[in-house]
Design a protein around this motif. Sequence first.
Motif, short mmCIF file in Angstrom:
data_model
loop_
_atom_site.label_atom_id
_atom_site.label_comp_id
_atom_site.label_asym_id
_atom_site.label_seq_id
_atom_site.Cartn_x
_atom_site.Cartn_y
_atom_site.Cartn_z
N GLU A 110 0.93 -1.10 -0.08
CA GLU A 110 0.08 -0.23 -0.07
C GLU A 110 0.93 1.18 -0.02
O GLU A 110 2.05 1.39 0.81
CB GLU A 110 -0.84 0.04 1.33
CG GLU A 110 -1.88 -0.93 1.20
CD GLU A 110 -3.03 -1.02 2.38
OE1 GLU A 110 -4.06 -1.29 2.15
OE2 GLU A 110 -2.75 -0.12 3.38
N TYR A 111 0.53 2.12 -0.80
CA TYR A 111 1.19 3.65 -0.90
C TYR A 111 0.25 4.47 -0.15
O TYR A 111 -1.12 4.76 -0.58
CB TYR A 111 1.50 3.86 -2.27
CG TYR A 111 2.18 5.21 -2.47
CD1 TYR A 111 1.60 6.12 -2.89
CD2 TYR A 111 3.49 5.40 -2.16
CE1 TYR A 111 2.04 7.57 -3.00
CE2 TYR A 111 4.21 6.70 -2.38
CZ TYR A 111 3.36 7.91 -2.80
OH TYR A 111 3.88 9.05 -2.73
N ARG A 112 0.73 5.24 0.91
CA ARG A 112 0.11 6.26 1.40
C ARG A 112 0.62 7.81 0.80
O ARG A 112 -0.25 8.47 -0.01
CB ARG A 112 0.24 6.34 2.85
CG ARG A 112 -0.35 4.96 3.43
CD ARG A 112 -0.17 5.06 4.92
NE ARG A 112 -0.38 3.81 5.62
CZ ARG A 112 -0.18 3.35 7.05
NH1 ARG A 112 0.53 4.46 7.86
NH2 ARG A 112 -0.16 2.32 7.44
N ASP A 113 1.83 7.90 0.99
CA ASP A 113 2.62 9.14 0.46
C ASP A 113 3.95 8.79 0.73
O ASP A 113 4.46 7.82 1.29
CB ASP A 113 2.14 10.36 1.16
CG ASP A 113 2.15 10.20 2.80
OD1 ASP A 113 3.14 9.55 3.27
OD2 ASP A 113 1.48 10.51 3.68
N HIS A 124 -2.08 2.78 -4.43
CA HIS A 124 -2.64 3.86 -3.39
C HIS A 124 -3.48 3.06 -2.47
O HIS A 124 -4.18 2.12 -2.56
CB HIS A 124 -3.52 4.82 -4.14
CG HIS A 124 -2.63 5.77 -4.96
ND1 HIS A 124 -1.88 6.67 -4.67
CD2 HIS A 124 -2.75 5.98 -6.59
CE1 HIS A 124 -1.38 7.17 -5.70
NE2 HIS A 124 -1.72 6.95 -6.66
N GLU A 125 -3.34 3.87 -1.05
CA GLU A 125 -4.10 2.98 -0.03
C GLU A 125 -5.48 2.94 -0.06
O GLU A 125 -5.96 2.08 0.11
CB GLU A 125 -3.86 4.06 1.14
CG GLU A 125 -3.92 3.19 2.35
CD GLU A 125 -3.84 4.46 3.59
OE1 GLU A 125 -3.98 3.82 4.73
OE2 GLU A 125 -3.90 5.81 3.49
N ASN A 126 -6.09 3.70 -0.99
CA ASN A 126 -7.47 3.49 -1.21
C ASN A 126 -8.02 2.41 -2.13
O ASN A 126 -9.15 1.97 -2.35
CB ASN A 126 -8.33 4.91 -1.72
CG ASN A 126 -7.76 5.51 -3.03
OD1 ASN A 126 -6.93 4.67 -3.78
ND2 ASN A 126 -7.71 6.61 -3.17
N GLY A 127 -7.03 2.14 -2.88
CA GLY A 127 -7.20 0.88 -3.71
C GLY A 127 -7.89 1.03 -5.03
O GLY A 127 -8.13 0.08 -5.97
N GLU A 128 -8.10 2.53 -5.27
CA GLU A 128 -8.69 3.04 -6.54
C GLU A 128 -8.04 2.70 -7.60
O GLU A 128 -8.54 2.71 -8.81
CB GLU A 128 -9.85 4.03 -6.20
CG GLU A 128 -10.85 3.96 -5.08
CD GLU A 128 -11.50 5.35 -4.73
OE1 GLU A 128 -10.94 6.03 -5.35
OE2 GLU A 128 -12.45 5.02 -3.85
N THR A 129 -6.89 3.38 -7.35
CA THR A 129 -6.08 3.59 -8.46
C THR A 129 -4.58 2.97 -8.54
O THR A 129 -3.96 3.05 -7.46
CB THR A 129 -5.87 5.09 -8.94
OG1 THR A 129 -5.41 5.54 -7.75
CG2 THR A 129 -7.13 5.80 -9.08
N GLU A 130 -3.85 2.46 -9.69
CA GLU A 130 -2.52 2.07 -9.73
C GLU A 130 -1.80 3.17 -9.47
O GLU A 130 -1.98 4.23 -9.85
CB GLU A 130 -2.33 1.39 -10.92
CG GLU A 130 -0.97 0.62 -10.94
CD GLU A 130 -1.02 -0.24 -12.31
OE1 GLU A 130 -0.86 -1.65 -12.19
OE2 GLU A 130 -1.01 0.52 -13.35
N PHE A 131 -0.71 2.57 -8.85
CA PHE A 131 0.48 3.76 -8.51
C PHE A 131 1.22 3.86 -9.72
O PHE A 131 1.69 2.80 -10.14
CB PHE A 131 1.30 3.10 -7.27
CG PHE A 131 2.18 4.37 -6.89
CD1 PHE A 131 2.09 4.95 -5.98
CD2 PHE A 131 3.68 4.10 -7.48
CE1 PHE A 131 3.12 6.02 -5.47
CE2 PHE A 131 4.65 4.99 -6.97
CZ PHE A 131 4.40 6.04 -6.06
#
Length: 222
Positions: free
Chosen positions: A105-108, A167-174
Motif C-alpha cells: 500500500e502506498y500512502r505518501d 494507492h491506499e484507497n485501492g482505487e488507482t494503480e500507483f
Amino acid sequence: QTVMEADIQSILNALTNEKWEELPIDAIRNDCLALYVVKNYVRNILEYDKRQTPFTYLDSEQKVQGELHVPQIGIVPFYGFIDRIDKQGNTLRVIDYKTGKAQVEYRDMEHVFHRTDNQDKALQTLLYCWLLNQKKPSYLDNSTCLAPHIYPARGMSKIEEVNTLIHENGETEFVFDSKTEAEFLEGLSTLLQEIHNADIPFIPTEQTQRCQSCAFFALCKG
C-alpha cells in the motif's frame, strides 16, 4: 514476446507433472526441500500472471544505474538489477520479486521513507523506476507510464494478499510520474543527508524481528 494465458498454463502443467514431488517427506532433504519451496513460489507467481494476461515480456535482470547530486555530500552513485520488466497496455511494469510478504500500500512519500513503517521494499522498487527512467530504454516512450510492482511470492497463493504497489484507497494503480519522481528524489536526498550527518547517531531498529536476518546483528546487539 506476448504472454497469453495458455502459455502460462502449459508451464503450470509441466510443474504439476514432475514425479519427484511424489517422494515421501523423509526423502526430501536439503536441496530437494529448497527446490520444493522455490517450485511453489514459481507456481504462485505463474497463477497470478495468468490472471494478468495478455502482457508483453521485455526483460529480466536488467542492470540500471544513475547518479544523484546531494547537497553537502556530492555525487552519490546507484545501481541495481530489475527482476522483470513487462508491458501491459500502455503501462510499463517494473517488477520486484520478494520471497516473503511485503507491504504494497502506498500512502505518501513520507510513509515510504519513514523509519518504522517497513517500506524498504517499496523504496527499492521506486529506486528501480527512477534508474530505469534515467536509462531511457527504447521501450520507454512518452506514451508509456511506469508502474512499480511488488510480487510477494509467499503471499501470492491467496488472491486477497496479492497486489501491485497501489494507492491506499485501492482505487488507482500507483504510477511513477514526474510528480512522484520529484517527491521520491527529495525524500532520498534527505535520507542520504541524514545518514552522512555525524550529529545523528545510528540506532538499532525497534522492529527486532528484522534483526534475525541482518548481517550486522553481531555488531549492534545490546
